[in-house]
Design an enzyme around this catalytic site. Sequence first.
Site, PDB file in Angstrom:
ATOM      1  N   ILE A 138       0.863  -1.176   0.000  1.00  0.00           N
ATOM      2  CA  ILE A 138       0.000   0.000   0.000  1.00  0.00           C
ATOM      3  C   ILE A 138       0.902   1.230   0.000  1.00  0.00           C
ATOM      4  CG2 ILE A 138      -2.009  -1.052   1.101  1.00  0.00           C
ATOM      5  CD1 ILE A 138      -1.089  -0.050   3.761  1.00  0.00           C
ATOM      6  N   ASP A 139       0.340   2.359  -0.378  1.00  0.00           N
ATOM      7  CA  ASP A 139       1.128   3.578  -0.533  1.00  0.00           C
ATOM      8  C   ASP A 139       1.746   4.024   0.789  1.00  0.00           C
ATOM      9  OD1 ASP A 139       0.347   3.592  -3.166  1.00  0.00           O
ATOM     10  OD2 ASP A 139      -1.276   5.041  -2.858  1.00  0.00           O
ATOM     11  N   MET A 140       2.819   4.787   0.681  1.00  0.00           N
ATOM     12  CA  MET A 140       3.523   5.286   1.858  1.00  0.00           C
ATOM     13  C   MET A 140       2.583   6.054   2.796  1.00  0.00           C
ATOM     14  SD  MET A 140       6.828   7.852   2.054  1.00  0.00           S
ATOM     15  CE  MET A 140       5.940   9.266   1.365  1.00  0.00           C
TER      16      MET A 140
END
Length: 266
Positions: A138-140
């Site tokens: 998942i994104d930062m």
Amino acid sequence: MEEYNIEASGDWAGKRIDKVLSGYFSDYSRSFIKKLFDDGYIQVNGKASKPSYSVRTGDIFDISVPDPVSIDIEPENIPLDIIYEDDDVILVNKPKGMVVHPAPGHYSGTLVNGLMYHFKDSLSGINGEFRPGIVHRIDMDTTGVLVVCKNDNAHRSLSEQLHEHSITRKYYAIVHGNIAQDDGTVDAPIGRSPKDRKKMAINTRNGRHAVTHYRVLERFGGKYTFIECQLETGRTHQIRVHMASIGHPILGDEVYGPKKCPFKLQ
């Protein structure tokens, strides 16, 4: 060395083989698939294949995936929010601001650095030396639960389930604006933005198949909507791009939404 023997199905006909295999091996990155081509590990009908090869129904793919090469990833004593663990998997709640695995510009402070400290000898190796145990990302700036695999059998099983869409993946977000309908689906391919290579975009020419189902959970005065998103695919920035494409970017997303968030985010 992992060996795969795959017969091309009819719905792959006419498509580039690199795109087909990137979708089939959802746990491998595009760059990893490209390296397999470059190193001659992918053959079609007994001959080395180029990434641009146009697939025909009945083609036989022989794919060899070398064993992961061990490198020095610095273990770091990073506190991890482990919500479940057994002999096969670890469920960890990744906080906002943490990168999942080492990459250019982020070689420390990642989830993998923390995993290497706490579980160094108990992580699957299928996904390469930079992503031990990592099956999905998942994104930062996204907070959410990730499943980390402790062994290759668990990794393969989970990867197959992701590919077959037998796992339900749900995410929750607040978006700008009042979504008129109670539920809906965004079915639009996602690829690199032709205007900004650091961003993703709806790309009908070179994008990859992407489907997001959304459902309204609550509306806030016509300005914002709380939604649940269920994914059929797992493309980079998928929910962010899809919701922005229908005029409802995620609140706080300064890349695909308003440049300035109306709220101070913690």
